[in-house]
Scaffold this motif. Structure first.
Motif, PDB file in Angstrom:
ATOM      1  N   TRP A 104      30.510  29.637   4.919  1.00 36.49           N
ATOM      2  CA  TRP A 104      29.085  29.898   4.721  1.00 36.49           C
ATOM      3  C   TRP A 104      28.862  30.923   3.638  1.00 36.49           C
ATOM      4  O   TRP A 104      29.611  31.868   3.482  1.00 36.49           O
ATOM      5  CB  TRP A 104      28.447  30.354   6.029  1.00 36.49           C
ATOM      6  CG  TRP A 104      28.548  29.283   7.057  1.00 36.49           C
ATOM      7  CD1 TRP A 104      29.422  29.239   8.094  1.00 36.49           C
ATOM      8  CD2 TRP A 104      27.806  28.076   7.095  1.00 36.49           C
ATOM      9  NE1 TRP A 104      29.263  28.082   8.796  1.00 36.49           N
ATOM     10  CE2 TRP A 104      28.264  27.335   8.210  1.00 36.49           C
ATOM     11  CE3 TRP A 104      26.798  27.539   6.324  1.00 36.49           C
ATOM     12  CZ2 TRP A 104      27.750  26.104   8.553  1.00 36.49           C
ATOM     13  CZ3 TRP A 104      26.291  26.301   6.659  1.00 36.49           C
ATOM     14  CH2 TRP A 104      26.762  25.604   7.764  1.00 36.49           C
ATOM     15  N   ASP A 159      26.414  33.878   1.831  1.00 40.49           N
ATOM     16  CA  ASP A 159      25.438  34.873   2.280  1.00 40.49           C
ATOM     17  C   ASP A 159      24.100  34.588   1.605  1.00 40.49           C
ATOM     18  O   ASP A 159      23.978  33.684   0.766  1.00 40.49           O
ATOM     19  CB  ASP A 159      25.926  36.308   2.035  1.00 40.49           C
ATOM     20  CG  ASP A 159      26.063  36.677   0.569  1.00 40.49           C
ATOM     21  OD1 ASP A 159      25.406  36.048  -0.294  1.00 40.49           O
ATOM     22  OD2 ASP A 159      26.824  37.614   0.276  1.00 40.49           O
ATOM     23  N   GLY A 160      23.077  35.347   1.950  1.00 39.01           N
ATOM     24  CA  GLY A 160      21.733  35.090   1.446  1.00 39.01           C
ATOM     25  C   GLY A 160      21.632  35.132  -0.063  1.00 39.01           C
ATOM     26  O   GLY A 160      20.990  34.288  -0.691  1.00 39.01           O
ATOM     27  N   ALA A 161      22.268  36.122  -0.689  1.00 34.10           N
ATOM     28  CA  ALA A 161      22.218  36.239  -2.150  1.00 34.10           C
ATOM     29  C   ALA A 161      22.895  35.047  -2.811  1.00 34.10           C
ATOM     30  O   ALA A 161      22.446  34.570  -3.863  1.00 34.10           O
ATOM     31  CB  ALA A 161      22.868  37.544  -2.590  1.00 34.10           C
ATOM     32  N   GLU A 162      23.959  34.561  -2.214  1.00 28.78           N
ATOM     33  CA  GLU A 162      24.649  33.392  -2.775  1.00 28.78           C
ATOM     34  C   GLU A 162      23.807  32.126  -2.638  1.00 28.78           C
ATOM     35  O   GLU A 162      23.767  31.294  -3.543  1.00 28.78           O
ATOM     36  CB  GLU A 162      26.018  33.229  -2.117  1.00 28.78           C
ATOM     37  CG  GLU A 162      26.983  34.336  -2.504  1.00 28.78           C
ATOM     38  CD  GLU A 162      28.233  34.388  -1.649  1.00 28.78           C
ATOM     39  OE1 GLU A 162      29.237  34.953  -2.126  1.00 28.78           O
ATOM     40  OE2 GLU A 162      28.225  33.889  -0.504  1.00 28.78           O
ATOM     41  N   TRP A 163      23.099  31.976  -1.517  1.00 26.37           N
ATOM     42  CA  TRP A 163      22.201  30.825  -1.364  1.00 26.37           C
ATOM     43  C   TRP A 163      21.074  30.880  -2.386  1.00 26.37           C
ATOM     44  O   TRP A 163      20.654  29.851  -2.932  1.00 26.37           O
ATOM     45  CB  TRP A 163      21.638  30.742   0.059  1.00 26.37           C
ATOM     46  CG  TRP A 163      22.592  30.101   1.020  1.00 26.37           C
ATOM     47  CD1 TRP A 163      23.204  30.696   2.082  1.00 26.37           C
ATOM     48  CD2 TRP A 163      23.052  28.747   0.994  1.00 26.37           C
ATOM     49  NE1 TRP A 163      24.027  29.796   2.714  1.00 26.37           N
ATOM     50  CE2 TRP A 163      23.951  28.589   2.078  1.00 26.37           C
ATOM     51  CE3 TRP A 163      22.814  27.651   0.171  1.00 26.37           C
ATOM     52  CZ2 TRP A 163      24.597  27.387   2.347  1.00 26.37           C
ATOM     53  CZ3 TRP A 163      23.453  26.451   0.442  1.00 26.37           C
ATOM     54  CH2 TRP A 163      24.325  26.331   1.509  1.00 26.37           C
ATOM     55  N   LEU A 164      20.578  32.083  -2.679  1.00 24.71           N
ATOM     56  CA  LEU A 164      19.550  32.220  -3.711  1.00 24.71           C
ATOM     57  C   LEU A 164      20.097  31.845  -5.087  1.00 24.71           C
ATOM     58  O   LEU A 164      19.401  31.229  -5.900  1.00 24.71           O
ATOM     59  CB  LEU A 164      18.991  33.639  -3.729  1.00 24.71           C
ATOM     60  CG  LEU A 164      18.093  33.983  -2.552  1.00 24.71           C
ATOM     61  CD1 LEU A 164      17.830  35.474  -2.498  1.00 24.71           C
ATOM     62  CD2 LEU A 164      16.788  33.206  -2.631  1.00 24.71           C
ATOM     63  N   ALA A 171      12.772  36.988  -4.796  1.00 21.14           N
ATOM     64  CA  ALA A 171      14.010  37.366  -4.114  1.00 21.14           C
ATOM     65  C   ALA A 171      15.073  37.886  -5.085  1.00 21.14           C
ATOM     66  O   ALA A 171      16.185  38.184  -4.667  1.00 21.14           O
ATOM     67  CB  ALA A 171      14.552  36.167  -3.340  1.00 21.14           C
ATOM     68  N   ALA A 183      16.852  36.390  -7.570  1.00 23.21           N
ATOM     69  CA  ALA A 183      18.003  35.487  -7.463  1.00 23.21           C
ATOM     70  C   ALA A 183      19.005  35.617  -8.601  1.00 23.21           C
ATOM     71  O   ALA A 183      19.940  34.842  -8.689  1.00 23.21           O
ATOM     72  CB  ALA A 183      17.496  34.040  -7.376  1.00 23.21           C
ATOM     73  N   THR A 222      23.355  37.589  -8.152  1.00 28.12           N
ATOM     74  CA  THR A 222      24.650  37.008  -7.796  1.00 28.12           C
ATOM     75  C   THR A 222      24.947  35.862  -8.744  1.00 28.12           C
ATOM     76  O   THR A 222      24.047  35.090  -9.078  1.00 28.12           O
ATOM     77  CB  THR A 222      24.624  36.494  -6.336  1.00 28.12           C
ATOM     78  OG1 THR A 222      24.325  37.588  -5.468  1.00 28.12           O
ATOM     79  CG2 THR A 222      25.936  35.870  -5.920  1.00 28.12           C
TER      80      THR A 222
END
Length: 150
Positions: free
Chosen positions: A5, A7-12, A134, A136, A139
């Motif tokens: 999975w 993390d949030g920054a990577e999904w952004l 966010a 983005a 990252t």
């Protein structure tokens, strides 16, 4: 399991890169010969603008775009390429996100009473707004590697 999975920054970052790929596809699928030599894209937009319900759209198009069809063809095509490359690489990302948001809003307003891809423009504008809010670019980006926009 944690390694699978993001993390949030990577999904952004994935969202930002996906938006960039969407802009690159918009650039790739255009018939550049027709856009540059024949002005087909601008001619189509001129037809849509001429029938637009809103006087501001008709007059704005007549003042800004119609007198310069060849230049505006290059502006549209290469703006999409620059947005795509900037977002995929994460280079000048806030600038690319704001410009992409504005371009999608222009497309949306121009074609609001037409059959065109309103879902695509709406979703691209939404992704731009979310990615901008966010931050983005923190990252997987050139901006982050250079320490820009922190």
């Amino acid at each position: 399991m944690d390694a699978i999975w993001l993390d949030g920054a990577e999904w952004l970052a994935v969202l930002r890169i996906g938006l960039g790929l969407w802009w690159l596809e918009s650039w790739r699928h255009k018939d550049k010969k027709a856009w540059f030599a024949e002005g087909s894209g601008i001619a189509w937009a001129a037809d849509v603008a001429a029938k637009h319900r809103w006087a501001a759209v008709r007059s704005g198009f007549a003042v800004v775009v119609r007198p310069r069809p060849r230049v505006m063809s290059y502006v549209v095509v290469y703006a999409e390429l620059a947005l795509g490359l900037g977002l995929v690489a994460g280079f000048l990302t806030p600038v690319a996100l704001v410009c992409g948001l504005l371009l999608n809003l222009l497309y949306l307003v121009l074609m609001i009473h037409d059959w065109a891809e309103q879902g695509q423009n709406s979703m691209m504008a939404l992704i731009s707004a979310v990615a901008l809010g966010a931050m983005a670019w923190q990252t997987w980006s050139v901006d982050d590697a250079l320490g820009w926009f922190r």
